[in-house]
Enzyme design. Structure first.
Site, mmCIF file in Angstrom:
data_model
loop_
_atom_site.group_PDB
_atom_site.id
_atom_site.type_symbol
_atom_site.label_atom_id
_atom_site.label_comp_id
_atom_site.label_asym_id
_atom_site.label_seq_id
_atom_site.Cartn_x
_atom_site.Cartn_y
_atom_site.Cartn_z
ATOM 1 N N ARG A 223 0.860 -1.173 0.000
ATOM 2 C CA ARG A 223 0.000 0.000 0.000
ATOM 3 C C ARG A 223 0.902 1.229 0.000
ATOM 4 N NH1 ARG A 223 -0.610 2.526 5.264
ATOM 5 N NH2 ARG A 223 -2.556 3.465 4.604
ATOM 6 N N LYS A 317 -0.140 15.172 9.993
ATOM 7 C CA LYS A 317 0.950 15.058 9.020
ATOM 8 C C LYS A 317 1.914 16.241 9.128
ATOM 9 C CE LYS A 317 -1.694 12.068 5.903
ATOM 10 N NZ LYS A 317 -0.854 10.854 5.879
#
Lengths: 357, 328
Positions: A223, A317
């Site tokens: 992924r 993030k």
């Protein structure tokens, strides 16, 4: 194809660059104009020729520079590579898997000669020609996991599987997106993912764990994950946050195209045959914003993804403070045209930027 | 992310093999050894792993899981030992009656649902009958790494003590064999009582034995993480029933002697599976609608799942009633 290895750095003067070849094969992580967590797993069975998905362990132009950077990190902080006592066999599994794959996938760069337990490993780019006895640690200069991961791009978490759970019991982690092996060592799958926002509520980790427990020998999976990094830093670790965190404040409208990087992880999952552990390589690819926008589709799409990302994710993030500046920059490369589905650059079919409309 | 065309066939990857030896061990058990027709090495495996053997039985495909019992350090062969079950569904009878040296067969890659806990400072193996097979591989693996182990092996009689003589002569101080017909039994309570910290117990055998070990260990304060077991269930026959598979948009009939999973496969539905014995969880299927009673036989779903009727494991579980609609 012979790879020309770059002479470059991921620190100090940041001479890291992507060639045109590396830009076109960059693993752009967004298959549509928006992003939300998903388990997004697929089989790791090759991909289009030349793509980063083609080989089991991709080797690219940054190989030697990344290995030099890893050696610097390990010299400063040996705890970036750890293996709990019961994980030695999994380390040998990892060594065997990588040596087998690389010698088969890149016969011009790597050779593995086996005579029973007597093995000879040749790594031409790094100038290594070493004979050793498989499963005998005394014949290697360090543990098997450290030995092979000093010669392989990407971080490696080695997860023991027991009691229907995965445990972070070994690894080599020097190119990480702000997580620490030394902190996570011995934790289980839910514990080391505890800081991730929203995904727990979505049931992502329960489903992901179920999937990973069932990754079988001979059927690896993969992924993509992504974040943002200012300057082409491989080592964005919590241990060194005091060195790199401050750099996020150095972005200006003038330098953002060169300094701001999209950081993509190609995560793969291999069942290790002898130990039944799960190998989790996390390969980091960096690309400067100015190189992303050279692909019109990616420029358009990245602008829309960054613009529409929930605040929690932009915070997690680590770019919520710089998001307005990013959007000012990326907005110049979004003419509002539709984008083609999928992750590929589609340079031949997607229209060039048209800001005059 | 779909970077490549995806081959998503159900089950583990497959290996073409040739039967290289058929070795009858006693009245009930025969060992089958396999090599690869191209002479290549087998993939390494971890002790405790099983393989699913594909049998072509007169147009019917049988898929039975068997523990790999060969030495994991020997990549030239895979071996299984099969106990003939005269009352079973026919897989073991097919192996015993029809499989000959030189036959081409298909195995799956190894799948391990019963692995050693490599943290263990000592490993105590409790085997009942044919449950000895995974321990053959575990013993070989631990002997390679100087592991600390002992085996307690209960068999019906000396004549049916599969590998008992071989094990006793190789490891006289580590192997203890008990024969039912001589009224010998594993002294489990004393055995559990005397183990050093860091010991793990593994049991493979009949259901009653597995339950006995888990219960007794729990009563003696053993953490459940230190007690490991594996039991493959064979699907049991039952009344035929009808199932609507809404994703596939077909209605299928499940016969008396086939499992729901087998019926799906017969009708061309590529349903996921690994162990086919109610243990791995891979075939878990959502129930869309049900008017009737489930016959849950798996080890995977918990009691709440079984009670709520929202999920079924088609490899071993059945249904009795009017309507069953599955999300498959």
């Amino acid at each position: 194809m012979t790879i020309q290895f770059n002479k470059e750095t991921f620190r100090d003067d940041y001479s890291f660059r992507n060639s045109d070849w590396a830009i076109k094969r960059f693993p752009f992580p967004f298959h549509e104009d928006s992003y939300m967590y998903s388990v997004n797993m697929e089989q790791h069975r090759g991909g289009p020729p030349g793509s980063v998905y083609e080989k089991r362990f991709d080797v690219d132009e940054h190989y030697l520079a990344e290995m030099e950077d890893r050696a610097i990190v390990l010299a400063e902080d040996p705890l970036r590579c750890q293996s709990l006592p019961h994980m030695t066999l999994a380390g040998w599994d990892t060594l065997e898997l990588i040596m087998t794959c690389k010698s088969e996938d890149y016969p011009d760069l790597f050779e593995l000669h086996r005579d029973g337990k007597r093995w000879r490993w040749v790594n031409k780019p790094m100038g290594i020609d070493h004979s050793f006895t498989f499963l005998d640690e005394t014949t290697l200069p360090c543990g098997p996991l450290e030995y092979i991961t000093r010669q392989t791009q990407g971080d490696f978490a080695v997860l023991d599987q027991r009691d229907e759970m995965l445990w972070m019991d070994a690894g080599t982690v020097t190119t990480q997106a702000d997580w620490s092996l030394d902190f996570d060592i011995g934790m289980n799958f839910f514990e080391w993912h505890a800081p991730v926002p929203m995904a727990h509520e979505l049931g992502i980790f329960k489903r992901a764990l179920k999937f990973l427990l069932n990754v079988q020998q001979g059927a690896p999976a993969r992924r993509l994950n992504w974040t943002m990094t200012v300057n082409p830093l491989l080592d964005t670790s919590p241990e060194n946050y005091h060195k790199w965190g401050i750099q996020k404040t150095t972005l200006t409208p003038e330098n953002i195209g060169a300094k701001q990087h999209l950081r993509v992880e190609l995560q793969t999952f291999f069942r290790l045959p002898r130990s039944n552990a799960l190998l989790f390589p996390i390969r980091c690819y960096l690309i400067a914003f100015q190189d992303i926008v050279s692909v019109p589709k990616w420029g358009r799409r990245l602008h829309r993804v960054v613009r529409d990302l929930p605040d929690e994710l932009a915070t997690y993030k680590g770019f919520i403070a710089n998001r307005p500046m990013m959007l000012d920059y990326l907005g110049q490369y979004d003419d509002g045209r539709p984008t083609s589905p999928g992750i590929w650059p589609d340079l031949e079919t997607e229209p060039p930027l048209d800001m005059g409309r | 992310m779909t970077a490549a065309p995806q081959n998503t066939k159900a089950g583990a990857e497959k290996i073409a093999v040739t039967v290289s030896a058929v070795v009858p061990l006693n009245d009930l058990v025969t060992r089958f050894e396999f090599t690869r027709p191209d002479g290549a090495a087998f993939p390494p495996f971890s002790a405790g792993a099983h393989t699913v053997v594909e049998m072509r039985d007169q147009g019917r495909t049988r898929l039975n899981p068997y523990s790999l019992m060969s030495d994991p350090s020997d990549p030239s062969i895979y071996a299984i030992s099969v106990r003939r079950d005269d009352q079973g569904r026919g897989g073991s009878l097919f192996m015993h009656r029809n499989v000959k040296v030189g036959d081409a067969m298909t195995l799956t890659y190894p799948v391990n649902l019963f692995s050693l806990d490599l943290r263990g400072r000592k490993h105590v193996f409790l085997a009942g009958g044919i449950g000895i097979t995974p321990f053959m591989a575990m013993i070989a693996q631990l002997e390679q790494s100087n592991g600390n182990w002992e085996l307690h092996y209960a068999c019906r009689s000396e004549a049916l003590g599969t590998y008992a003589d071989q094990l006793r002569s190789h490891y006289p101080n580590k192997v203890h064999v008990y024969f039912d017909d001589q009224n010998q039994a594993i002294g489990l309570e004393d055995l559990l009582d005397g183990q050093p910290l860091g010991t793990h117990v593994y049991v493979c055998g009949p259901k009653g034995m597995i339950d006995w070990v888990h219960t007794t260990a729990a009563e003696h304060g053993w953490p459940s993480e230190n007690v490991h077991s594996e039991e493959f269930l064979a699907p049991q026959p039952g009344k035929p029933f009808e199932v609507r598979l809404c994703k596939s948009d077909i209605t299928i009939q499940v016969g008396e002697h086939e499992s729901l999973l087998e019926a799906m496969e017969r009708c061309g539905v590529d349903a996921p599976f690994l162990c086919r014995g109610g243990a791995c969880g891979q075939c878990e299927t959502d129930v869309v609608e049900a008017d009737g009673e489930f016959v849950h036989r798996d080890h995977w779903l918990d009691d709440d799942d079984h009670a709520c009727g929202k999920k079924i494991m088609p490899c071993v579980s059945r249904f009795v009633g009017k309507t069953l609609v599955l999300d498959r």
